[in-house]
Scaffold this motif. Structure first.
Motif, PDB file in Angstrom:
ATOM      1  N   THR A  88       0.848  -1.189   0.000  1.00 50.14           N
ATOM      2  CA  THR A  88       0.000   0.000   0.000  1.00 50.14           C
ATOM      3  C   THR A  88       0.883   1.238   0.000  1.00 50.14           C
ATOM      4  O   THR A  88       1.765   1.373   0.845  1.00 50.14           O
ATOM      5  CB  THR A  88      -0.908   0.026   1.239  1.00 50.14           C
ATOM      6  OG1 THR A  88      -1.736  -1.143   1.259  1.00 50.14           O
ATOM      7  CG2 THR A  88      -1.793   1.265   1.240  1.00 50.14           C
ATOM      8  N   THR A  89       0.635   2.128  -0.943  1.00 50.44           N
ATOM      9  CA  THR A  89       1.406   3.368  -1.042  1.00 50.44           C
ATOM     10  C   THR A  89       0.450   4.550  -1.033  1.00 50.44           C
ATOM     11  O   THR A  89      -0.493   4.603  -1.831  1.00 50.44           O
ATOM     12  CB  THR A  89       2.238   3.410  -2.335  1.00 50.44           C
ATOM     13  OG1 THR A  89       3.085   2.258  -2.385  1.00 50.44           O
ATOM     14  CG2 THR A  89       3.092   4.659  -2.381  1.00 50.44           C
ATOM     15  N   LEU A  90       0.673   5.489  -0.119  1.00 51.13           N
ATOM     16  CA  LEU A  90      -0.074   6.746  -0.079  1.00 51.13           C
ATOM     17  C   LEU A  90       0.897   7.867  -0.431  1.00 51.13           C
ATOM     18  O   LEU A  90       1.827   8.153   0.335  1.00 51.13           O
ATOM     19  CB  LEU A  90      -0.681   6.979   1.310  1.00 51.13           C
ATOM     20  CG  LEU A  90      -1.648   5.914   1.832  1.00 51.13           C
ATOM     21  CD1 LEU A  90      -2.150   6.310   3.221  1.00 51.13           C
ATOM     22  CD2 LEU A  90      -2.811   5.725   0.877  1.00 51.13           C
ATOM     23  N   ASN A  91       0.691   8.499  -1.577  1.00 49.77           N
ATOM     24  CA  ASN A  91       1.623   9.525  -2.025  1.00 49.77           C
ATOM     25  C   ASN A  91       0.918  10.440  -3.034  1.00 49.77           C
ATOM     26  O   ASN A  91       0.658  10.025  -4.160  1.00 49.77           O
ATOM     27  CB  ASN A  91       2.854   8.890  -2.659  1.00 49.77           C
ATOM     28  CG  ASN A  91       3.904   9.913  -3.048  1.00 49.77           C
ATOM     29  OD1 ASN A  91       3.970  10.987  -2.466  1.00 49.77           O
ATOM     30  ND2 ASN A  91       4.714   9.586  -4.043  1.00 49.77           N
ATOM     31  N   PRO A  92       0.544  11.658  -2.611  1.00 52.69           N
ATOM     32  CA  PRO A  92       0.876  12.254  -1.325  1.00 52.69           C
ATOM     33  C   PRO A  92      -0.240  12.040  -0.285  1.00 52.69           C
ATOM     34  O   PRO A  92      -1.364  11.664  -0.634  1.00 52.69           O
ATOM     35  CB  PRO A  92       0.965  13.738  -1.679  1.00 52.69           C
ATOM     36  CG  PRO A  92      -0.096  13.915  -2.739  1.00 52.69           C
ATOM     37  CD  PRO A  92      -0.069  12.634  -3.539  1.00 52.69           C
ATOM     38  N   VAL A  93       0.111  12.303   0.962  1.00 49.17           N
ATOM     39  CA  VAL A  93      -0.860  12.454   2.042  1.00 49.17           C
ATOM     40  C   VAL A  93      -0.779  13.895   2.512  1.00 49.17           C
ATOM     41  O   VAL A  93       0.266  14.329   3.017  1.00 49.17           O
ATOM     42  CB  VAL A  93      -0.550  11.501   3.218  1.00 49.17           C
ATOM     43  CG1 VAL A  93      -1.557  11.722   4.343  1.00 49.17           C
ATOM     44  CG2 VAL A  93      -0.549  10.054   2.763  1.00 49.17           C
ATOM     45  N   ILE A  94      -1.854  14.664   2.323  1.00 56.00           N
ATOM     46  CA  ILE A  94      -1.860  16.071   2.719  1.00 56.00           C
ATOM     47  C   ILE A  94      -3.018  16.278   3.698  1.00 56.00           C
ATOM     48  O   ILE A  94      -4.181  16.094   3.339  1.00 56.00           O
ATOM     49  CB  ILE A  94      -2.027  17.001   1.503  1.00 56.00           C
ATOM     50  CG1 ILE A  94      -0.914  16.736   0.469  1.00 56.00           C
ATOM     51  CG2 ILE A  94      -1.983  18.461   1.935  1.00 56.00           C
ATOM     52  CD1 ILE A  94      -1.101  17.497  -0.832  1.00 56.00           C
ATOM     53  N   LEU A  95      -2.668  16.634   4.931  1.00 54.58           N
ATOM     54  CA  LEU A  95      -3.669  16.837   5.983  1.00 54.58           C
ATOM     55  C   LEU A  95      -3.657  18.289   6.447  1.00 54.58           C
ATOM     56  O   LEU A  95      -2.605  18.920   6.561  1.00 54.58           O
ATOM     57  CB  LEU A  95      -3.388  15.923   7.181  1.00 54.58           C
ATOM     58  CG  LEU A  95      -3.261  14.426   6.916  1.00 54.58           C
ATOM     59  CD1 LEU A  95      -3.028  13.687   8.235  1.00 54.58           C
ATOM     60  CD2 LEU A  95      -4.500  13.878   6.222  1.00 54.58           C
ATOM     61  N   LYS A  96      -4.872  18.805   6.745  1.00 55.10           N
ATOM     62  CA  LYS A  96      -4.998  20.140   7.327  1.00 55.10           C
ATOM     63  C   LYS A  96      -4.741  20.098   8.827  1.00 55.10           C
ATOM     64  O   LYS A  96      -4.086  20.962   9.395  1.00 55.10           O
ATOM     65  CB  LYS A  96      -6.406  20.693   7.072  1.00 55.10           C
ATOM     66  CG  LYS A  96      -6.707  21.056   5.636  1.00 55.10           C
ATOM     67  CD  LYS A  96      -8.124  21.610   5.538  1.00 55.10           C
ATOM     68  CE  LYS A  96      -8.498  21.949   4.103  1.00 55.10           C
ATOM     69  NZ  LYS A  96      -9.905  22.427   4.012  1.00 55.10           N
TER      70      LYS A  96
END
Length: 203
Positions: A173-181
């Motif tokens: 599993t790859t998360l790219n990108p992960v952008i969180l506020k």
């Protein structure tokens, strides 16, 4: 077959998925065409029971492929739209597009037991099965989650994009990108599992 206002119940089997047996069953049904209007589907997954309501389903089965399209609502999400095909003319190949609106993980027991109190996730996903490998690509805009450990806070995302690869007993599993506020995060996450071990890469 055209039908409406019926309820279908689908049970999860503990037997290992056998694509060849599925293909044989579909070819035995061919030709078959089903239109379901305003139906209800009760189904169980490894995550728990759910119910699809106001279901609109078009299903066409022939000797070479199965085509399907589904619209429905549920307690777990505001609506779902699924389209795809399952081809078995020369080898097995499946491709589906899934759109989920306001997916609330807490409505599924597996997530609720692990501290998810509430969520709203819009998800677009493409799912491909080819050469015994399952590929799932997905994106999500502005998801948020409330967890039991921080019940007064909302974990808010901006954009998440990921890929899941599953083959045999292995997955990646790859998360790219992960952008969180909140919390403010911008990064990359990769989780790999072989037959024995897990490996996590976080940056």
């Amino acid at each position: 077959v055209i039908t409406s206002d019926i309820t279908l119940k689908i049970h999860r089997s503990d037997k290992k998925f056998n694509p060849e047996k599925l293909v044989a069953n579909l070819q035995n049904l061919s030709p078959f065409y089903l239109v379901l209007e305003n139906g209800t589907i009760d189904y169980v997954t490894s995550l728990g029971w759910d119910k699809l309501k106001k279901t609109e389903l078009n299903l066409r089965i022939d000797k070479k492929q199965t085509l399907y399209e589904l619209h429905a609502v549920s307690s777990a999400f505001k609506n779902v739209h699924l389209t795809g095909r399952f081809s078995y003319n020369k080898g097995i190949f499946s491709e589906s597009m899934v759109k989920l609106k306001d997916f609330d993980l807490s409505k599924l027991k597996w997530f609720a037991r692990r501290g998810i109190l509430k969520s709203a996730i819009d998800l677009n996903s493409q799912i491909i099965l080819e050469k015994n490998t399952l590929n799932i690509a997905f994106t999500s805009l502005n998801p948020w989650i409330i967890i039991k450990k921080l019940p007064q806070e909302r974990l808010q995302g901006t954009y998440i994009e990921g890929i899941v690869l599953i083959k045999g007993g292995e997955f990646q599993t790859t998360l790219n990108p992960v952008i969180l506020k909140y919390p403010k995060v911008k990064g990359f996450l990769k989780v790999t599992k072989d037959k024995k071990n897990y490996k996590v890469d976080l940056r």
